[in-house]
Scaffold this motif. Structure first.
Motif, PDB file in Angstrom:
ATOM      1  N   THR B  59      29.161   9.466 -59.683  1.00  0.00           N
ATOM      2  CA  THR B  59      27.955   8.612 -59.839  1.00  0.00           C
ATOM      3  C   THR B  59      26.929   9.103 -59.012  1.00  0.00           C
ATOM      4  OG1 THR B  59      28.569   7.489 -57.747  1.00  0.00           O
ATOM      5  CG2 THR B  59      29.585   6.724 -59.746  1.00  0.00           C
ATOM      6  N   GLN B  60      27.032  10.119 -58.251  1.00  0.00           N
ATOM      7  CA  GLN B  60      25.755  10.439 -57.517  1.00  0.00           C
ATOM      8  C   GLN B  60      25.235   9.470 -56.643  1.00  0.00           C
ATOM      9  OE1 GLN B  60      25.161  13.773 -57.134  1.00  0.00           O
ATOM     10  NE2 GLN B  60      23.721  14.477 -58.901  1.00  0.00           N
ATOM     11  N   ASN B  61      25.954   8.583 -56.001  1.00  0.00           N
ATOM     12  CA  ASN B  61      25.674   7.398 -55.374  1.00  0.00           C
ATOM     13  C   ASN B  61      26.876   7.213 -54.269  1.00  0.00           C
ATOM     14  OD1 ASN B  61      24.289   5.048 -54.596  1.00  0.00           O
ATOM     15  ND2 ASN B  61      25.509   3.982 -56.266  1.00  0.00           N
ATOM     16  N   VAL B  62      26.262   6.917 -52.915  1.00  0.00           N
ATOM     17  CA  VAL B  62      27.196   6.718 -51.938  1.00  0.00           C
ATOM     18  C   VAL B  62      26.988   5.357 -51.533  1.00  0.00           C
ATOM     19  CG1 VAL B  62      27.664   7.407 -49.435  1.00  0.00           C
ATOM     20  CG2 VAL B  62      27.139   9.160 -51.235  1.00  0.00           C
ATOM     21  N   GLY B  63      27.993   4.741 -51.116  1.00  0.00           N
ATOM     22  CA  GLY B  63      28.008   3.291 -50.676  1.00  0.00           C
ATOM     23  C   GLY B  63      27.952   3.226 -49.191  1.00  0.00           C
ATOM     24  N   VAL B  64      26.984   2.351 -48.675  1.00  0.00           N
ATOM     25  CA  VAL B  64      27.049   2.243 -47.044  1.00  0.00           C
ATOM     26  C   VAL B  64      27.323   1.008 -46.710  1.00  0.00           C
ATOM     27  CG1 VAL B  64      25.472   2.782 -44.813  1.00  0.00           C
ATOM     28  CG2 VAL B  64      25.594   4.476 -46.967  1.00  0.00           C
ATOM     29  N   ILE B  65      28.391   0.715 -45.654  1.00  0.00           N
ATOM     30  CA  ILE B  65      28.442  -0.615 -45.125  1.00  0.00           C
ATOM     31  C   ILE B  65      27.892  -0.711 -44.024  1.00  0.00           C
ATOM     32  CG2 ILE B  65      30.486  -2.210 -45.131  1.00  0.00           C
ATOM     33  CD1 ILE B  65      32.159  -0.706 -46.431  1.00  0.00           C
ATOM     34  N   VAL B  66      26.966  -1.645 -43.684  1.00  0.00           N
ATOM     35  CA  VAL B  66      26.525  -1.866 -42.331  1.00  0.00           C
ATOM     36  C   VAL B  66      26.799  -3.325 -42.030  1.00  0.00           C
ATOM     37  CG1 VAL B  66      24.959  -0.294 -42.402  1.00  0.00           C
ATOM     38  CG2 VAL B  66      24.309  -2.359 -43.295  1.00  0.00           C
ATOM     39  N   PRO B  67      26.744  -3.760 -40.809  1.00  0.00           N
ATOM     40  CA  PRO B  67      27.146  -5.217 -40.398  1.00  0.00           C
ATOM     41  C   PRO B  67      25.732  -5.905 -40.125  1.00  0.00           C
ATOM     42  CG  PRO B  67      27.440  -3.709 -38.485  1.00  0.00           C
ATOM     43  CD  PRO B  67      27.128  -2.870 -39.669  1.00  0.00           C
ATOM     44  N   PHE B  68      24.622  -4.994 -39.706  1.00  0.00           N
ATOM     45  CA  PHE B  68      23.310  -5.946 -39.393  1.00  0.00           C
ATOM     46  C   PHE B  68      22.254  -4.931 -40.141  1.00  0.00           C
ATOM     47  CE2 PHE B  68      25.770  -6.956 -35.843  1.00  0.00           C
ATOM     48  CZ  PHE B  68      26.042  -8.315 -36.175  1.00  0.00           C
ATOM     49  N   LEU B  69      21.381  -5.219 -40.585  1.00  0.00           N
ATOM     50  CA  LEU B  69      20.016  -4.664 -40.910  1.00  0.00           C
ATOM     51  C   LEU B  69      18.798  -4.847 -40.204  1.00  0.00           C
ATOM     52  CD1 LEU B  69      20.439  -5.140 -44.984  1.00  0.00           C
ATOM     53  CD2 LEU B  69      20.726  -2.972 -43.340  1.00  0.00           C
ATOM     54  N   ASP B  70      18.757  -5.923 -39.304  1.00  0.00           N
ATOM     55  CA  ASP B  70      17.761  -6.444 -38.398  1.00  0.00           C
ATOM     56  C   ASP B  70      17.755  -6.061 -37.047  1.00  0.00           C
ATOM     57  OD1 ASP B  70      19.483  -8.104 -37.931  1.00  0.00           O
ATOM     58  OD2 ASP B  70      18.355  -9.848 -38.447  1.00  0.00           O
ATOM     59  N   ARG B  71      18.685  -5.041 -36.643  1.00  0.00           N
ATOM     60  CA  ARG B  71      18.995  -4.553 -35.499  1.00  0.00           C
ATOM     61  C   ARG B  71      18.391  -2.923 -35.461  1.00  0.00           C
ATOM     62  NH1 ARG B  71      24.067  -7.300 -32.782  1.00  0.00           N
ATOM     63  NH2 ARG B  71      23.732  -9.169 -33.143  1.00  0.00           N
ATOM     64  N   TRP B  72      17.858  -2.653 -34.549  1.00  0.00           N
ATOM     65  CA  TRP B  72      17.193  -1.334 -34.399  1.00  0.00           C
ATOM     66  C   TRP B  72      18.202  -0.309 -34.551  1.00  0.00           C
ATOM     67  CZ3 TRP B  72      17.970   2.615 -30.990  1.00  0.00           C
ATOM     68  CH2 TRP B  72      17.210   3.623 -31.062  1.00  0.00           C
ATOM     69  N   PHE B  73      19.357  -0.229 -33.895  1.00  0.00           N
ATOM     70  CA  PHE B  73      20.294   0.610 -34.029  1.00  0.00           C
ATOM     71  C   PHE B  73      20.651   0.769 -35.318  1.00  0.00           C
ATOM     72  CE2 PHE B  73      24.712   1.728 -34.218  1.00  0.00           C
ATOM     73  CZ  PHE B  73      24.752   2.983 -33.471  1.00  0.00           C
ATOM     74  N   PHE B  74      20.896   0.144 -36.212  1.00  0.00           N
ATOM     75  CA  PHE B  74      21.748   0.144 -37.525  1.00  0.00           C
ATOM     76  C   PHE B  74      20.640   0.737 -38.546  1.00  0.00           C
ATOM     77  CE2 PHE B  74      24.533  -2.824 -35.470  1.00  0.00           C
ATOM     78  CZ  PHE B  74      25.665  -2.482 -35.557  1.00  0.00           C
ATOM     79  N   GLY B  75      19.280  -0.034 -38.253  1.00  0.00           N
ATOM     80  CA  GLY B  75      18.327   0.464 -39.156  1.00  0.00           C
ATOM     81  C   GLY B  75      17.922   2.180 -38.774  1.00  0.00           C
ATOM     82  N   ALA B  76      18.183   2.720 -37.733  1.00  0.00           N
ATOM     83  CA  ALA B  76      17.939   3.894 -37.329  1.00  0.00           C
ATOM     84  C   ALA B  76      19.267   4.596 -38.010  1.00  0.00           C
ATOM     85  CB  ALA B  76      18.072   4.299 -35.699  1.00  0.00           C
ATOM     86  N   VAL B  77      20.213   4.265 -37.731  1.00  0.00           N
ATOM     87  CA  VAL B  77      21.371   4.918 -38.562  1.00  0.00           C
ATOM     88  C   VAL B  77      21.394   4.912 -39.730  1.00  0.00           C
ATOM     89  CG1 VAL B  77      24.142   5.192 -38.877  1.00  0.00           C
ATOM     90  CG2 VAL B  77      23.184   4.283 -36.673  1.00  0.00           C
ATOM     91  N   LEU B  78      20.895   3.998 -40.559  1.00  0.00           N
ATOM     92  CA  LEU B  78      20.764   3.979 -42.111  1.00  0.00           C
ATOM     93  C   LEU B  78      19.673   4.932 -42.283  1.00  0.00           C
ATOM     94  CD1 LEU B  78      21.809   2.648 -44.544  1.00  0.00           C
ATOM     95  CD2 LEU B  78      20.146   0.734 -44.070  1.00  0.00           C
ATOM     96  N   SER B  79      18.732   4.922 -41.459  1.00  0.00           N
ATOM     97  CA  SER B  79      17.379   5.669 -41.819  1.00  0.00           C
ATOM     98  C   SER B  79      18.079   7.423 -42.018  1.00  0.00           C
ATOM     99  CB  SER B  79      16.445   5.412 -40.765  1.00  0.00           C
ATOM    100  OG  SER B  79      15.179   6.185 -41.152  1.00  0.00           O
ATOM    101  N   GLY B  80      18.638   7.570 -41.048  1.00  0.00           N
ATOM    102  CA  GLY B  80      19.454   9.059 -41.114  1.00  0.00           C
ATOM    103  C   GLY B  80      20.426   9.321 -42.307  1.00  0.00           C
ATOM    104  N   VAL B  81      21.147   8.162 -42.567  1.00  0.00           N
ATOM    105  CA  VAL B  81      21.832   8.427 -43.764  1.00  0.00           C
ATOM    106  C   VAL B  81      21.287   8.615 -45.214  1.00  0.00           C
ATOM    107  CG1 VAL B  81      23.656   7.218 -45.161  1.00  0.00           C
ATOM    108  CG2 VAL B  81      23.731   7.330 -42.684  1.00  0.00           C
ATOM    109  N   THR B  82      20.067   7.652 -45.256  1.00  0.00           N
ATOM    110  CA  THR B  82      19.550   7.522 -46.479  1.00  0.00           C
ATOM    111  C   THR B  82      18.785   8.865 -46.750  1.00  0.00           C
ATOM    112  OG1 THR B  82      17.566   6.499 -45.878  1.00  0.00           O
ATOM    113  CG2 THR B  82      19.372   5.242 -46.722  1.00  0.00           C
TER     114      THR B  82
END
Lengths: 336, 336
Positions: B59-82
């Motif tokens: 699919t050329q697509n990766v799923g990412v599961i996160v518990p929060f989007l409005d906390r800095w830590f998870f946003g930063a991790v997600l930013s690195g992933v994407t």
DNA sequence: TTGAAAGCGCTAACAT
DNA sequence: ATGTTAGCGCTTTCAA
């Protein structure tokens, strides 16, 4: 992977009936529907989105374009978008437009064009003409959130009016020497929010007959750090010190608060400070702000897109997004 | 939408050759490749991911599961992933596991099973046995980031060691009366990070021969607000006041800092405070912390998944994630 | 190196 | 209300 044929066989119906029962499109007898349901349950069958989307043209997936992921505001908007969309059974595919121009271009030229999404939500992105055209060319429902874009359906946030509101609050308290932290030529690149907020500031001053003072305009990058440095320049410079500061975001306002603290300048006694956003941390600093309810913005964007996708009317009026002045303790009348 | 047939016709080759030229799989002569390239360019052709994924299984697509989007830590991790994934040509589909149990269940039972993704990255989610089994059952590469999960490949962050490091820093300064803000029964639900951090705290105390004092354990929810309230209880209670506080996150540490300020208690003179994360705002408070480089965590997770997807070796050693004690100005020796 | 053709697993006419 | 069947737009054998 178990396929629709196995379900059909187990339920004793054709694959077409399975498809109809599962999608809710077309009529299926109660008995058949029940047998299909029990067959999918026992088999653990889930419709393959690849096959389904190829055959139907629908992906059950919405693309969301955001400029940042590590800033509270965008995380909050995204949170609202995903919760509403997931509840409706949609997946959300994320396109993070970063500073990297090559990646940005690829998003518009390739990622969004490979038919992975049914619709697109663009959050606070200033699109140039080519990008807008590429989005429109997709032939999909597209909705922008934030700055107005005359060529796109947009949930508009009236940045100018918000900035006027904040500035008028200061003027109403009696301030005349007001500084603004925000728009600067070097931060104009992406979305025009900064300059619209500065414009509102300037309009409010003009309306009150207060002459603009370029020395009281400090550019910053919307981070706490940027606000801190801008406020430091304003408050420790050789010129006359402003009696109030209007920062174009709460994070910058907090930076200004911290700068004042470090300079031994009291807030609001010596200087008033007001921001924009409704950033949760603002409460701890008793920050006066104009809340823009980002979570609700995300939810409304999702609702608007869903309405279009499910064809529920031309879709609830794309109105302006709400905002509200929250007066706390960082603003007060000037001293003299 | 222009299809592969039009490209083939324009390039004067078969669709098979177009497919090979575009995907890089199989041999294609230079001439053919060039003619295909020029045809796709002039037609503005982009491979349909729906058709391609149905035929190829990719699919050329990766799923990412996160518990929060409005906390800095998870946003930063997600930013690195994407950023890492997009650079490699992959889309990222986001699954935000919220408090809503029904949605959470749907993610595992339906969303992830509809064949939209080639792999899954789970960020800081504590999965129960059923969920772990469902993930594994997907038959896809899966990688966890954060807490160890014996049944999953995981980029492990050693929360216990990090908590020990922070606590030992305080002990090394001479503190004996140390409080901890973090794990509490009511916040244990989701990921076990809180309790692992408390464990590290307790281990460090035990190693130093300092008796544990339950009165100095304050549960909080990892927000600034939670930290503020927990610290308020610790610092204004009737009992003896701790000389140092170890908060399980920087946001809570900042809350503690603000609580001390509001109580007129000086930091670090009257009380030392240390956190965990590397939250950018911490710098402004001169907060001593253990940085865990969330952006890099995201990038490493993406790299590990890509290595598996492209079959590059068994994929670079799933090692522990790095961390680093950053001593700033909120910690100092106790007074007496 | 290239082409022909058989699927991939569904959906949506079209019939009945 | 249900079944039959022709695609959806690619990828990938298999042959040449």
């Amino acid at each position: 992977m178990v396929s629709i044929d196995e379900v059909a066989r187990l339920a004793g119906v054709s694959t077409a009936t399975v498809s109809r029962a599962l999608s809710g499109r077309g009529h299926v007898s109660d008995g058949a529907r029940e047998r299909v349901r029990s067959a999918t349950d026992s088999l653990g069958y889930v419709v393959s989105s690849r096959a389904s989307s190829l055959a139907s043209g629908r992906t059950q997936n919405v693309g969301v374009i955001v400029p940042f992921l590590d800033r509270w505001f965008f995380g909050a908007v995204l949170s609202g978008v995903t919760s509403a969309l997931m509840r409706a059974g949609y997946d959300v595919t994320l396109y993070n437009i970063t500073a990297d121009a090559a990646v940005r271009q690829q998003v518009f030229s390739t990622f969004l064009r490979r038919q992975r999404v049914d619709a697109v939500i663009a959050v606070a992105i200033e699109l140039d003409d080519a990008e807008t055209a590429q989005l429109l060319d997709l032939g999909l429902p597209v909705i922008g959130v934030g700055g107005p874009n005359p060529r796109l359906r947009t949930l508009t946030f009236d940045d100018t009016a918000v900035a006027r509101l904040a500035t008028e609050h200061l003027i109403g308290l009696g301030h005349r020497e007001m500084a603004h932290i925000g728009a600067g030529p070097e931060f104009e690149a992406d979305f025009r929010v900064p300059s619209r907020r500065r414009l509102g500031f300037e309009q409010a001053l003009a309306d009150a007959g207060i002459p603009a003072n370029p020395a009281l305009l400090e550019p910053a990058d919307f981070t706490v750090d940027g606000g801190y440095r801008a406020a430091t320049r304003l408050l420790s410079g050789s010129g006359p010190r402003p009696s109030a500061i209007f920062a174009a975001s709460d994070e910058m306002a907090i930076g200004a608060l911290l700068a004042a603290r470090d300079l031994g300048i009291r807030v609001p006694e010596d200087v008033s400070i007001v921001g924009i956003d409704g950033y949760e941390l603002g409460e701890f600093f008793e920050l006066t702000t104009v809340d823009q309810f980002p979570l609700a913005q995300g939810e409304r964007a999702a609702a608007a897109i869903l309405a279009q996708l499910e064809g529920i009317s031309d879709a609830g009026t794309v109105a302006d997004l709400p905002y509200e002045l929250i007066v706390r303790s960082t603003t007060a009348p000037p001293r003299s």
